[in-house]
Scaffold this motif. Structure first.
Motif, PDB file in Angstrom:
ATOM      1  N   GLN A  89      -0.084  12.675  -0.178  1.00  0.00           N
ATOM      2  CA  GLN A  89       0.107  11.286  -0.600  1.00  0.00           C
ATOM      3  C   GLN A  89      -0.084  10.345   0.577  1.00  0.00           C
ATOM      4  N   ILE A  90      -0.663   9.161   0.290  1.00  0.00           N
ATOM      5  CA  ILE A  90      -0.817   8.124   1.310  1.00  0.00           C
ATOM      6  C   ILE A  90      -0.345   6.802   0.724  1.00  0.00           C
ATOM      7  N   GLU A  91       0.081   5.907   1.611  1.00  0.00           N
ATOM      8  CA  GLU A  91       0.478   4.563   1.208  1.00  0.00           C
ATOM      9  C   GLU A  91      -0.488   3.570   1.818  1.00  0.00           C
ATOM     10  N   LEU A  92      -0.958   2.620   0.994  1.00  0.00           N
ATOM     11  CA  LEU A  92      -1.860   1.564   1.450  1.00  0.00           C
ATOM     12  C   LEU A  92      -1.307   0.222   0.997  1.00  0.00           C
ATOM     13  N   SER A  93      -1.631  -0.813   1.740  1.00  0.00           N
ATOM     14  CA  SER A  93      -1.186  -2.160   1.385  1.00  0.00           C
ATOM     15  C   SER A  93      -1.893  -2.626   0.113  1.00  0.00           C
ATOM     16  N   ALA A  94      -1.161  -3.322  -0.759  1.00  0.00           N
ATOM     17  CA  ALA A  94      -1.740  -3.857  -1.991  1.00  0.00           C
ATOM     18  C   ALA A  94      -2.788  -4.924  -1.675  1.00  0.00           C
ATOM     19  N   ASP A  95      -2.734  -5.513  -0.475  1.00  0.00           N
ATOM     20  CA  ASP A  95      -3.710  -6.530  -0.062  1.00  0.00           C
ATOM     21  C   ASP A  95      -5.120  -5.963   0.016  1.00  0.00           C
ATOM     22  N   LEU A  96      -5.244  -4.639   0.162  1.00  0.00           N
ATOM     23  CA  LEU A  96      -6.556  -4.000   0.256  1.00  0.00           C
ATOM     24  C   LEU A  96      -7.368  -4.218  -1.026  1.00  0.00           C
ATOM     25  N   LEU A  97      -6.694  -4.355  -2.161  1.00  0.00           N
ATOM     26  CA  LEU A  97      -7.383  -4.597  -3.437  1.00  0.00           C
ATOM     27  C   LEU A  97      -7.637  -6.069  -3.701  1.00  0.00           C
ATOM     28  N   GLY A  98      -6.831  -6.956  -3.118  1.00  0.00           N
ATOM     29  CA  GLY A  98      -7.013  -8.393  -3.297  1.00  0.00           C
ATOM     30  C   GLY A  98      -6.794  -8.808  -4.741  1.00  0.00           C
ATOM     31  N   GLU A  99      -7.712  -9.645  -5.263  1.00  0.00           N
ATOM     32  CA  GLU A  99      -7.564 -10.189  -6.610  1.00  0.00           C
ATOM     33  C   GLU A  99      -7.810  -9.155  -7.708  1.00  0.00           C
ATOM     34  N   ARG A 100      -8.332  -7.974  -7.354  1.00  0.00           N
ATOM     35  CA  ARG A 100      -8.570  -6.921  -8.341  1.00  0.00           C
ATOM     36  C   ARG A 100      -7.326  -6.057  -8.583  1.00  0.00           C
ATOM     37  N   ARG A 101      -6.218  -6.339  -7.857  1.00  0.00           N
ATOM     38  CA  ARG A 101      -4.998  -5.540  -7.960  1.00  0.00           C
ATOM     39  C   ARG A 101      -4.487  -5.369  -9.392  1.00  0.00           C
ATOM     40  N   PRO A 102      -4.497  -6.411 -10.263  1.00  0.00           N
ATOM     41  CA  PRO A 102      -3.971  -6.226 -11.624  1.00  0.00           C
ATOM     42  C   PRO A 102      -4.702  -5.159 -12.450  1.00  0.00           C
ATOM     43  N   PHE A 103      -5.931  -4.796 -12.097  1.00  0.00           N
ATOM     44  CA  PHE A 103      -6.673  -3.795 -12.856  1.00  0.00           C
ATOM     45  C   PHE A 103      -6.221  -2.368 -12.547  1.00  0.00           C
ATOM     46  N   LEU A 104      -5.484  -2.165 -11.467  1.00  0.00           N
ATOM     47  CA  LEU A 104      -5.012  -0.834 -11.093  1.00  0.00           C
ATOM     48  C   LEU A 104      -3.930  -0.408 -12.077  1.00  0.00           C
ATOM     49  N   GLN A 105      -4.148   0.734 -12.733  1.00  0.00           N
ATOM     50  CA  GLN A 105      -3.220   1.222 -13.749  1.00  0.00           C
ATOM     51  C   GLN A 105      -2.640   2.562 -13.318  1.00  0.00           C
ATOM     52  N   ASP A 106      -1.434   2.872 -13.808  1.00  0.00           N
ATOM     53  CA  ASP A 106      -0.782   4.145 -13.481  1.00  0.00           C
ATOM     54  C   ASP A 106      -1.692   5.317 -13.832  1.00  0.00           C
ATOM     55  N   GLY A 107      -1.813   6.252 -12.895  1.00  0.00           N
ATOM     56  CA  GLY A 107      -2.612   7.453 -13.118  1.00  0.00           C
ATOM     57  C   GLY A 107      -4.106   7.260 -12.948  1.00  0.00           C
ATOM     58  N   MET A 108      -4.560   6.038 -12.633  1.00  0.00           N
ATOM     59  CA  MET A 108      -5.991   5.759 -12.483  1.00  0.00           C
ATOM     60  C   MET A 108      -6.547   6.449 -11.232  1.00  0.00           C
ATOM     61  N   THR A 109      -7.730   7.026 -11.361  1.00  0.00           N
ATOM     62  CA  THR A 109      -8.400   7.640 -10.216  1.00  0.00           C
ATOM     63  C   THR A 109      -9.326   6.604  -9.581  1.00  0.00           C
ATOM     64  N   VAL A 110      -9.144   6.378  -8.283  1.00  0.00           N
ATOM     65  CA  VAL A 110      -9.952   5.418  -7.535  1.00  0.00           C
ATOM     66  C   VAL A 110     -10.637   6.136  -6.380  1.00  0.00           C
ATOM     67  N   ARG A 111     -11.659   5.512  -5.816  1.00  0.00           N
ATOM     68  CA  ARG A 111     -12.342   6.079  -4.654  1.00  0.00           C
ATOM     69  C   ARG A 111     -11.904   5.294  -3.421  1.00  0.00           C
ATOM     70  N   ILE A 112     -11.319   5.984  -2.453  1.00  0.00           N
ATOM     71  CA  ILE A 112     -10.870   5.355  -1.210  1.00  0.00           C
ATOM     72  C   ILE A 112     -11.830   5.764  -0.105  1.00  0.00           C
ATOM     73  N   GLU A 113     -12.293   4.746   0.661  1.00  0.00           N
ATOM     74  CA  GLU A 113     -13.265   4.982   1.731  1.00  0.00           C
ATOM     75  C   GLU A 113     -12.550   4.952   3.069  1.00  0.00           C
ATOM     76  N   TYR A 114     -12.789   5.983   3.880  1.00  0.00           N
ATOM     77  CA  TYR A 114     -12.116   6.154   5.163  1.00  0.00           C
ATOM     78  C   TYR A 114     -13.108   6.183   6.314  1.00  0.00           C
ATOM     79  N   VAL A 115     -12.646   5.696   7.478  1.00  0.00           N
ATOM     80  CA  VAL A 115     -13.306   5.945   8.755  1.00  0.00           C
ATOM     81  C   VAL A 115     -12.237   6.642   9.578  1.00  0.00           C
ATOM     82  N   GLY A 116     -12.430   7.918   9.843  1.00  0.00           N
ATOM     83  CA  GLY A 116     -11.381   8.700  10.502  1.00  0.00           C
ATOM     84  C   GLY A 116     -10.190   8.789   9.558  1.00  0.00           C
TER      85      GLY A 116
END
Length: 187
Positions: free
Chosen positions: A92-119
């Motif tokens: 599990q990881i924790e990320l700031s909700a600010d990372l989604l910005g105005e699209r935050r309301p579309f995030l739903q419980d159990g939704m699979t998203v793609r997270i992009e990492y550098v290191g």
């Protein structure tokens, strides 16, 4: 990291430029009447969202960066932090909700998203392109409002306001585009 010539930059490319990570948003190849050709590139900083316009000549060398992309499941939100779980390792990881910005309301419980990492640093959370939402409230159909391209305001169950066609009523499920934040079709 690989080095490419300035004329090989394409939209969507991630560049290590001026000590920061930048995404190429728009690329125009220009051949002026006098002088050499160049690529006019609109860049967006992946860490703070700043925009920058740069010119790259074909002789300029630019470093590209490959982002590691992981599909992760959204679990819950607490104190402005979003918790995601890797489906294969259950890490599990924790990320700031600010990372989604105005699209935050579309995030739903159990939704699979793609997270992009550098290191180990998460730079972006990509939602699915389309999400199903329920119309919480909307105005009734007005007489004579059957003309093509007429829309009425509606409130979604996640609190966002969008425009929908006149035949959509309260309680109906609709598909919304998460990028443009517009009605797409009935669910």
């Amino acid at each position: 990291m690989a080095k490419i010539n300035g004329n090989e930059i394409r939209p969507g490319a991630i560049l290590d430029h001026d000590g920061g990570l930048w995404a190429a948003v728009k690329v125009d190849h220009v051949k002026p009447g006098k002088g050499g050709a160049f690529a006019q590139v609109e860049l967006k900083n992946l860490r703070d969202g700043r925009k920058l316009n740069e010119r790259f000549r074909s002789a300029d060398k630019v470093e590209t960066v490959e982002l590691e992309k992981k599909d992760q499941q959204f679990l819950y939100e607490a104190d402005g932090m979003l918790t995601f779980m890797d489906s294969s390792t259950f890490e599990q990881i924790e990320l700031s909700a600010d990372l989604l910005g105005e699209r935050r309301p579309f995030l739903q419980d159990g939704m699979t998203v793609r997270i992009e990492y550098v290191g180990d640093e998460a730079l972006n959370v990509a939602l699915p392109p389309k999400v199903t939402c329920i119309i919480a409230s909307t105005d009734p159909v007005q007489r004579g409002q059957t003309a093509a391209n007429s829309f009425k305001p509606a409130m979604l169950d996640n609190g966002l306001r969008i425009l929908v066609p006149p035949f959509i009523g309260e309680g109906e499920r609709v598909i919304v585009n998460t990028e443009s934040m517009e009605y797409s079709e009935r669910a």
